[in-house]
Write a protein that holds these residues in place. Structure first.
Motif, short mmCIF file in Angstrom:
data_model
loop_
_atom_site.label_atom_id
_atom_site.label_comp_id
_atom_site.label_asym_id
_atom_site.label_seq_id
_atom_site.Cartn_x
_atom_site.Cartn_y
_atom_site.Cartn_z
N ALA A 1 -34.06 19.95 -12.64
CA ALA A 1 -33.22 21.22 -13.55
C ALA A 1 -33.98 22.27 -14.72
CB ALA A 1 -31.57 20.11 -14.21
N GLN A 2 -33.02 23.52 -15.00
CA GLN A 2 -33.58 23.97 -15.70
C GLN A 2 -32.95 23.04 -17.35
OE1 GLN A 2 -31.69 27.73 -15.66
NE2 GLN A 2 -32.02 28.63 -13.83
N GLY A 3 -34.10 23.22 -18.24
CA GLY A 3 -34.01 22.54 -19.56
C GLY A 3 -33.72 20.91 -19.41
N ALA A 4 -34.49 20.61 -18.56
CA ALA A 4 -34.66 19.08 -18.33
C ALA A 4 -35.56 18.70 -19.21
CB ALA A 4 -34.38 18.71 -16.67
N THR A 5 -35.49 17.50 -19.68
CA THR A 5 -37.19 16.89 -20.43
C THR A 5 -36.49 14.99 -20.00
OG1 THR A 5 -35.30 16.01 -22.44
CG2 THR A 5 -36.43 18.43 -22.68
N GLY A 6 -37.76 14.97 -20.34
CA GLY A 6 -38.03 13.13 -20.04
C GLY A 6 -39.01 12.88 -19.27
N ALA A 7 -39.09 12.03 -18.23
CA ALA A 7 -39.96 11.93 -16.87
C ALA A 7 -39.93 12.92 -16.23
CB ALA A 7 -39.28 10.60 -15.83
N THR A 8 -39.24 13.67 -16.01
CA THR A 8 -39.55 15.38 -15.43
C THR A 8 -38.82 15.89 -16.25
OG1 THR A 8 -37.16 15.14 -14.23
CG2 THR A 8 -38.88 13.90 -13.09
N GLN A 9 -40.06 16.95 -16.81
CA GLN A 9 -39.05 17.67 -17.18
C GLN A 9 -39.48 19.70 -16.60
OE1 GLN A 9 -41.58 17.73 -21.09
NE2 GLN A 9 -43.20 18.93 -20.25
N SER A 10 -38.78 20.46 -17.42
CA SER A 10 -38.72 21.98 -16.87
C SER A 10 -39.85 22.66 -17.93
CB SER A 10 -36.90 22.67 -16.63
OG SER A 10 -36.55 22.77 -17.97
N ALA A 11 -39.83 23.65 -17.12
CA ALA A 11 -41.22 24.50 -17.78
C ALA A 11 -39.81 25.57 -18.82
CB ALA A 11 -41.92 25.58 -16.77
N ASN A 12 -40.76 25.48 -20.15
CA ASN A 12 -39.94 26.38 -21.26
C ASN A 12 -40.76 27.30 -21.77
OD1 ASN A 12 -36.71 24.92 -20.93
ND2 ASN A 12 -38.89 23.15 -20.88
N PHE A 13 -39.85 28.28 -21.94
CA PHE A 13 -41.27 29.28 -23.10
C PHE A 13 -40.37 29.80 -23.90
CE2 PHE A 13 -42.34 29.53 -18.83
CZ PHE A 13 -43.50 29.67 -18.90
N THR A 14 -40.36 30.46 -25.30
CA THR A 14 -39.71 30.58 -26.19
C THR A 14 -40.08 32.49 -25.96
OG1 THR A 14 -40.40 29.10 -27.65
CG2 THR A 14 -39.67 30.97 -28.95
#
Length: 153
Positions: A62-75
């Protein structure tokens, strides 16, 4: 008297000539609006985690996911209050590190736009679904490098 007639005739001719060549002028303004340039910084990459060659269930990040799986995030940084649109491919293919013919299709789920806050900051998040059920899994790493483009609306 002859001189007076000449002066009157010359004056009339001068007035007539002046009126024929009379011109008018107007002014205009030239302007230029300069907008704060957009910058995009990658904070985290899209990571589907680790699985085995026996797995056959699609992996959803999912968007915003963190942990064992994570989304790509940009500032995103730019002009405060402005709407920014993002463009990413609808899907990508993760390519096996030693066998380029072995691929896993990923359908991307990105944020499509954001209004920059009062300091000109915003966030872009890209999730996705890795189609494991349709893939022929081979041990190794699968990856691809893909681009994101941003523009003010």
């Amino acid at each position: 008297m002859k001189n007076l007639v000449k002066v009157v005739a010359l004056s009339a001719l001068t007035l007539a000539t002046t009126q024929v060549f009379a011109s008018t002028t107007a002014n205009f303004d030239a302007t230029l609006q300069v907008t704060q340039a957009l910058t995009l910084t990658n904070d985290t990459n899209l990571d589907f985690g680790s699985i085995t060659t026996a797995d056959n269930t699609n992996i959803v990040v999912a968007q915003g996911a963190t942990g064992a799986t994570q989304s790509a995030n940009f500032t995103v940084k730019g002009e405060a209050g402005r709407l920014v649109n993002f463009t990413v491919p609808a899907s990508i293919e993760l390519i096996h590190d030693t066998d380029a013919t072995n691929k896993i299709t990923v359908t991307l789920d990105p944020t499509t736009s954001v209004t920059l806050n009062g300091t000109g900051d915003g966030t872009l998040s890209i999730g996705g679904t890795a189609d494991i059920a349709s893939a022929t899994l081979k041990a190794g790493s699968y990856s691809v490098n893909t681009g994101v483009s941003i523009v003010y609306q």
